[in-house]
Scaffold this motif. Sequence first.
Motif, mmCIF file in Angstrom:
data_model
loop_
_atom_site.group_PDB
_atom_site.id
_atom_site.type_symbol
_atom_site.label_atom_id
_atom_site.label_comp_id
_atom_site.label_asym_id
_atom_site.label_seq_id
_atom_site.Cartn_x
_atom_site.Cartn_y
_atom_site.Cartn_z
ATOM 1 N N HIS A 54 -27.733 73.090 79.025
ATOM 2 C CA HIS A 54 -26.805 73.492 80.084
ATOM 3 C C HIS A 54 -25.811 72.357 80.267
ATOM 4 C CE1 HIS A 54 -29.504 76.798 81.321
ATOM 5 N NE2 HIS A 54 -30.449 75.948 80.950
ATOM 6 N N GLU A 55 -24.545 72.663 80.077
ATOM 7 C CA GLU A 55 -23.512 71.639 80.190
ATOM 8 C C GLU A 55 -22.904 71.678 81.589
ATOM 9 O OE1 GLU A 55 -19.362 70.450 77.963
ATOM 10 O OE2 GLU A 55 -20.769 71.807 76.975
ATOM 11 N N THR A 56 -22.677 70.521 82.155
ATOM 12 C CA THR A 56 -22.027 70.442 83.454
ATOM 13 C C THR A 56 -20.872 69.448 83.380
ATOM 14 O OG1 THR A 56 -22.265 69.955 85.796
ATOM 15 C CG2 THR A 56 -23.711 68.740 84.331
ATOM 16 N N ARG A 57 -19.782 69.823 83.983
ATOM 17 C CA ARG A 57 -18.607 68.955 84.062
ATOM 18 C C ARG A 57 -18.200 68.734 85.528
ATOM 19 N NH1 ARG A 57 -16.973 67.733 79.241
ATOM 20 N NH2 ARG A 57 -17.205 69.159 77.502
ATOM 21 N N ARG A 58 -19.120 69.054 86.416
ATOM 22 C CA ARG A 58 -18.850 68.882 87.848
ATOM 23 C C ARG A 58 -18.899 67.404 88.212
ATOM 24 N NH1 ARG A 58 -21.496 73.430 91.438
ATOM 25 N NH2 ARG A 58 -20.466 72.056 92.865
ATOM 26 N N PRO A 59 -18.213 67.024 89.275
ATOM 27 C CA PRO A 59 -18.288 65.621 89.702
ATOM 28 C C PRO A 59 -19.715 65.203 90.062
ATOM 29 C CG PRO A 59 -16.483 66.746 90.812
ATOM 30 C CD PRO A 59 -17.258 67.792 90.057
ATOM 31 N N VAL A 60 -20.473 66.109 90.716
ATOM 32 C CA VAL A 60 -21.870 65.844 91.073
ATOM 33 C C VAL A 60 -22.671 67.127 90.848
ATOM 34 C CG1 VAL A 60 -23.470 65.183 92.909
ATOM 35 C CG2 VAL A 60 -21.198 64.160 92.831
ATOM 36 N N SER A 61 -23.805 67.011 90.163
ATOM 37 C CA SER A 61 -24.697 68.144 89.922
ATOM 38 C C SER A 61 -26.096 67.763 90.393
ATOM 39 C CB SER A 61 -24.756 68.483 88.429
ATOM 40 O OG SER A 61 -23.496 68.852 87.952
ATOM 41 N N ALA A 62 -26.805 68.725 90.986
ATOM 42 C CA ALA A 62 -28.170 68.491 91.457
ATOM 43 C C ALA A 62 -29.146 69.179 90.514
ATOM 44 C CB ALA A 62 -28.347 69.021 92.872
ATOM 45 N N VAL A 63 -30.069 68.409 89.947
ATOM 46 C CA VAL A 63 -31.066 68.917 89.011
ATOM 47 C C VAL A 63 -32.414 68.996 89.728
ATOM 48 C CG1 VAL A 63 -32.233 68.477 86.817
ATOM 49 C CG2 VAL A 63 -29.822 67.896 87.078
ATOM 50 N N CYS A 64 -33.139 70.096 89.518
ATOM 51 C CA CYS A 64 -34.452 70.288 90.142
ATOM 52 C C CYS A 64 -35.470 69.314 89.560
ATOM 53 C CB CYS A 64 -34.930 71.718 89.922
ATOM 54 S SG CYS A 64 -36.582 72.030 90.583
ATOM 55 N N MET A 65 -36.165 68.615 90.425
ATOM 56 C CA MET A 65 -37.239 67.713 90.017
ATOM 57 C C MET A 65 -38.600 68.177 90.547
ATOM 58 S SD MET A 65 -35.683 65.492 88.166
ATOM 59 C CE MET A 65 -36.895 64.206 87.992
ATOM 60 N N CYS A 66 -38.603 69.124 91.513
ATOM 61 C CA CYS A 66 -39.862 69.560 92.117
ATOM 62 C C CYS A 66 -40.499 70.712 91.352
ATOM 63 C CB CYS A 66 -39.645 69.955 93.580
ATOM 64 S SG CYS A 66 -38.809 71.545 93.816
ATOM 65 N N GLY A 67 -39.711 71.420 90.546
ATOM 66 C CA GLY A 67 -40.220 72.553 89.793
ATOM 67 C C GLY A 67 -40.210 73.867 90.545
ATOM 68 N N GLY A 68 -39.739 73.865 91.791
ATOM 69 C CA GLY A 68 -39.777 75.072 92.602
ATOM 70 C C GLY A 68 -38.486 75.860 92.668
ATOM 71 N N SER A 69 -37.412 75.356 92.100
ATOM 72 C CA SER A 69 -36.117 76.011 92.193
ATOM 73 C C SER A 69 -36.113 77.362 91.491
ATOM 74 C CB SER A 69 -35.036 75.115 91.570
ATOM 75 O OG SER A 69 -33.790 75.783 91.568
ATOM 76 N N ALA A 70 -35.403 78.324 92.073
ATOM 77 C CA ALA A 70 -35.249 79.638 91.450
ATOM 78 C C ALA A 70 -34.101 79.639 90.442
ATOM 79 C CB ALA A 70 -34.997 80.693 92.523
ATOM 80 N N ILE A 71 -33.326 78.564 90.394
ATOM 81 C CA ILE A 71 -32.173 78.490 89.492
ATOM 82 C C ILE A 71 -32.276 77.287 88.560
ATOM 83 C CG2 ILE A 71 -30.615 79.795 90.983
ATOM 84 C CD1 ILE A 71 -29.461 77.067 91.921
ATOM 85 N N LYS A 72 -33.494 76.996 88.093
ATOM 86 C CA LYS A 72 -33.714 75.843 87.215
ATOM 87 C C LYS A 72 -32.781 75.891 86.021
ATOM 88 C CE LYS A 72 -38.538 75.822 88.244
ATOM 89 N NZ LYS A 72 -39.583 76.684 87.882
ATOM 90 N N PRO A 73 -32.263 74.816 85.574
ATOM 91 C CA PRO A 73 -32.633 73.450 85.898
ATOM 92 C C PRO A 73 -31.934 72.900 87.145
ATOM 93 C CG PRO A 73 -30.984 73.382 84.183
ATOM 94 C CD PRO A 73 -31.279 74.843 84.464
ATOM 95 N N TRP A 74 -31.160 73.721 87.826
ATOM 96 C CA TRP A 74 -30.415 73.240 88.992
ATOM 97 C C TRP A 74 -31.239 73.338 90.271
ATOM 98 C CZ3 TRP A 74 -27.253 70.875 86.227
ATOM 99 C CH2 TRP A 74 -26.711 71.443 85.091
#
Length: 55
Positions: free
Chosen positions: A17-37
């Motif tokens: 997954h490529e991101t070019r946003r100034p800031v991106s939040a990546v899931c570290m808890c494993g609970g996100s419904a939109i992983k890897p974000w």
Amino acid sequence: MLLRGDHVIRDAEGNEHETRRPVSAVCMCGGSAIKPWCDGTHKAIEKRRGQRTSR
């Protein structure tokens, strides 16, 4: 985890997954419904466990 700048993130299935946003939040808890974000699920998980969030 917050990433600044351009990055390529590989998810658990190996998809990139490529991101070019100034800031991106990546899931570290494993609970996100939109992983890897991150979708903020970690806040609900912490509250259920009775932990305070500092975020």
